[in-house]
Design an enzyme around this catalytic site. Structure first.
Site, PDB file in Angstrom:
ATOM      1  N   HIS A  93       0.800  -1.236   0.000  1.00 57.09           N
ATOM      2  CA  HIS A  93       0.000   0.000   0.000  1.00 57.09           C
ATOM      3  C   HIS A  93       0.833   1.285   0.000  1.00 57.09           C
ATOM      4  O   HIS A  93       0.593   2.185   0.820  1.00 57.09           O
ATOM      5  CB  HIS A  93      -0.953   0.002   1.185  1.00 57.09           C
ATOM      6  CG  HIS A  93      -2.206  -0.789   0.941  1.00 57.09           C
ATOM      7  ND1 HIS A  93      -3.020  -0.603  -0.161  1.00 57.09           N
ATOM      8  CD2 HIS A  93      -2.787  -1.796   1.667  1.00 57.09           C
ATOM      9  CE1 HIS A  93      -4.031  -1.434  -0.102  1.00 57.09           C
ATOM     10  NE2 HIS A  93      -3.919  -2.176   0.983  1.00 57.09           N
ATOM     11  N   ASP A 119      -1.840  -5.244  -4.153  1.00 57.41           N
ATOM     12  CA  ASP A 119      -2.093  -4.043  -3.354  1.00 57.41           C
ATOM     13  C   ASP A 119      -0.795  -3.287  -3.096  1.00 57.41           C
ATOM     14  O   ASP A 119      -0.341  -3.130  -1.960  1.00 57.41           O
ATOM     15  CB  ASP A 119      -2.814  -4.388  -2.047  1.00 57.41           C
ATOM     16  CG  ASP A 119      -4.314  -4.548  -2.250  1.00 57.41           C
ATOM     17  OD1 ASP A 119      -4.748  -4.633  -3.416  1.00 57.41           O
ATOM     18  OD2 ASP A 119      -5.056  -4.587  -1.247  1.00 57.41           O
ATOM     19  N   ASN A 151      -6.920  -6.266  -5.288  1.00 56.76           N
ATOM     20  CA  ASN A 151      -8.167  -5.555  -5.566  1.00 56.76           C
ATOM     21  C   ASN A 151      -7.965  -4.053  -5.705  1.00 56.76           C
ATOM     22  O   ASN A 151      -8.751  -3.371  -6.368  1.00 56.76           O
ATOM     23  CB  ASN A 151      -9.210  -5.857  -4.479  1.00 56.76           C
ATOM     24  CG  ASN A 151      -8.803  -5.358  -3.110  1.00 56.76           C
ATOM     25  OD1 ASN A 151      -7.666  -5.552  -2.681  1.00 56.76           O
ATOM     26  ND2 ASN A 151      -9.721  -4.718  -2.394  1.00 56.76           N
ATOM     27  N   HIS A 152      -6.897  -3.514  -5.119  1.00 53.55           N
ATOM     28  CA  HIS A 152      -6.632  -2.082  -5.238  1.00 53.55           C
ATOM     29  C   HIS A 152      -5.947  -1.711  -6.540  1.00 53.55           C
ATOM     30  O   HIS A 152      -5.808  -0.512  -6.834  1.00 53.55           O
ATOM     31  CB  HIS A 152      -5.818  -1.589  -4.037  1.00 53.55           C
ATOM     32  CG  HIS A 152      -6.653  -1.311  -2.834  1.00 53.55           C
ATOM     33  ND1 HIS A 152      -7.184  -0.072  -2.557  1.00 53.55           N
ATOM     34  CD2 HIS A 152      -7.088  -2.134  -1.847  1.00 53.55           C
ATOM     35  CE1 HIS A 152      -7.885  -0.132  -1.439  1.00 53.55           C
ATOM     36  NE2 HIS A 152      -7.841  -1.375  -0.993  1.00 53.55           N
TER      37      HIS A 152
END
Length: 357
Positions: A93, A119, A151-152
């Site tokens: 992230h 991610d 998913n990001h």
């Protein structure tokens, strides 16, 4: 040209200008990464040095890196086979300082093989640097690093949770963000370590109980709202449910121990490794030691969590929790301690799924 002068040039051109000087100096070097010539290899090496030293490549070079990475990723299968030894990494992230801390523990390519579970962006301030550095390693050492989609890695979530804003803030336009969105659509959606450890960002798909079914999914698109691709990137294991159950995230499913057991027997695998859910201690092992969740972003959004990686050196000994080698680490001293806010100019839908992890 020295690394320091390259850094100055890259910063000077990050708002769309061009100096035309040096390999990383601007868009004037367009085309230098096409093919496998020496010039492209030199630019990639300079990018690795620049980013590792805390710099950010200019837009022209960054887009070249993305274009070259697309050429590498789009020919990989949906479910690549990964040999041992390999280090498995969960969500990062955009926490670049913590990614560098991770590399201090594991070493970098080509000395260490990596499998990243997705991610790479959103929430953290340096998703651009995290992703570009990993893409440079992928271009230079394609067999040493596997990059799965999370998913990001989608147009929608990057507009909601910071990566779009980061690209605008650093480069002044959405050009690089558009290039990244094209790249996301080329990433593999699962992997298998030595045919015995199944890996995906989130978990299992109700419509694809067999790995061979995942191999033929059309992955070259934005993450759909339902179906196998969505579920591989969104679903979560839950020991209190039987079968598949609706997910509180609003996408994917919850899947029970019975589903995991059936999947491992049907596909003749021993274990499932995934990320997607924050773990206070960096990792968890659940469902009769069949599922491990790995989270590699320490103190994510000020949660105070520890981060972890999974090192697999011998596929024969992976069976059983005691044989898996998890390593944990804390946030780097220079890491940011607050998240990027969502893009103010993006009209969010009225009801949002839980995209936090």
């Amino acid at each position: 040209m020295s690394l320091s002068s390259t850094l100055i040039n890259s910063q000077a051109t990050s708002k769309g200008g061009s100096t035309g000087g040096g390999a990383l100096g601007g868009s004037g070097s367009s085309g230098s990464l096409s093919g496998g010539g020496g010039t492209g290899a030199a630019v990639i090496e300079q990018c690795i040095e620049l980013i590792s030293a805390g710099g950010t490549p200019c837009e022209g070079v960054a887009r070249q890196v993305v274009r070259r990475a697309i050429e590498v990723l789009e020919v990989e299968p949906n479910v690549p086979s990964v040999p041992v030894p390999v280090t498995v990494v969960g969500n990062i992230h955009g926490q670049f300082s913590d990614l560098m801390e991770l590399f201090l523990i594991t070493g970098t390519c080509p000395d260490t093989n990596f499998l990243f579970l997705g991610d790479y962006v959103n929430f953290g301030h340096q998703g651009v640097e995290c992703l570009l550095l990993l893409l440079c390693y992928k271009i230079k050492y394609p067999s040493r690093i596997t990059l799965l989609r999370g998913n990001h890695e989608s147009c929608g979530l990057t507009q909601l949770y910071g990566f779009y804003s980061e690209c605008i803030r650093k480069y002044g336009t959405a050009n690089l963000w558009n290039s990244f969105c094209e790249l996301f659509n080329c990433m593999s959606i699962a992997a298998v370590i030595e045919q015995k450890i199944f890996c995906s960002h989130a978990g299992l798909a109700q419509e694809a109980p067999c790995i061979d079914q995942i191999r033929v999914v059309n992955r070259f698109r934005e993450v759909p709202p339902s179906g196998p691709m969505c579920e591989l990137l969104w679903s979560d294991p839950e020991e209190t449910v039987s079968g598949f159950a609706p997910s509180p995230r609003g996408a994917g499913y919850l899947y029970g121990t019975d589903i995991v057991t059936k999947f491992t027997k049907l596909n003749n695998i021993d274990h499932i490794s995934r990320s997607h859910q924050i773990c206070p201690n960096g990792y968890t092992v659940t469902m009769n030691n069949l599922v491990s969740t790995i989270w590699s972003a320490p103190n994510h959004c000020n949660c105070g969590n520890i981060a972890a990686i999974l090192e697999v050196s011998d596929i024969v000994s992976i069976q059983g929790q005691a044989s898996r080698q998890f390593s944990t680490f804390l946030a780097a001293p220079s890491a940011f301690t607050f998240p990027v806010l969502p893009s103010p100019d993006f009209a969010a839908p009225k009801a949002l799924p839980d995209f936090f992890s």
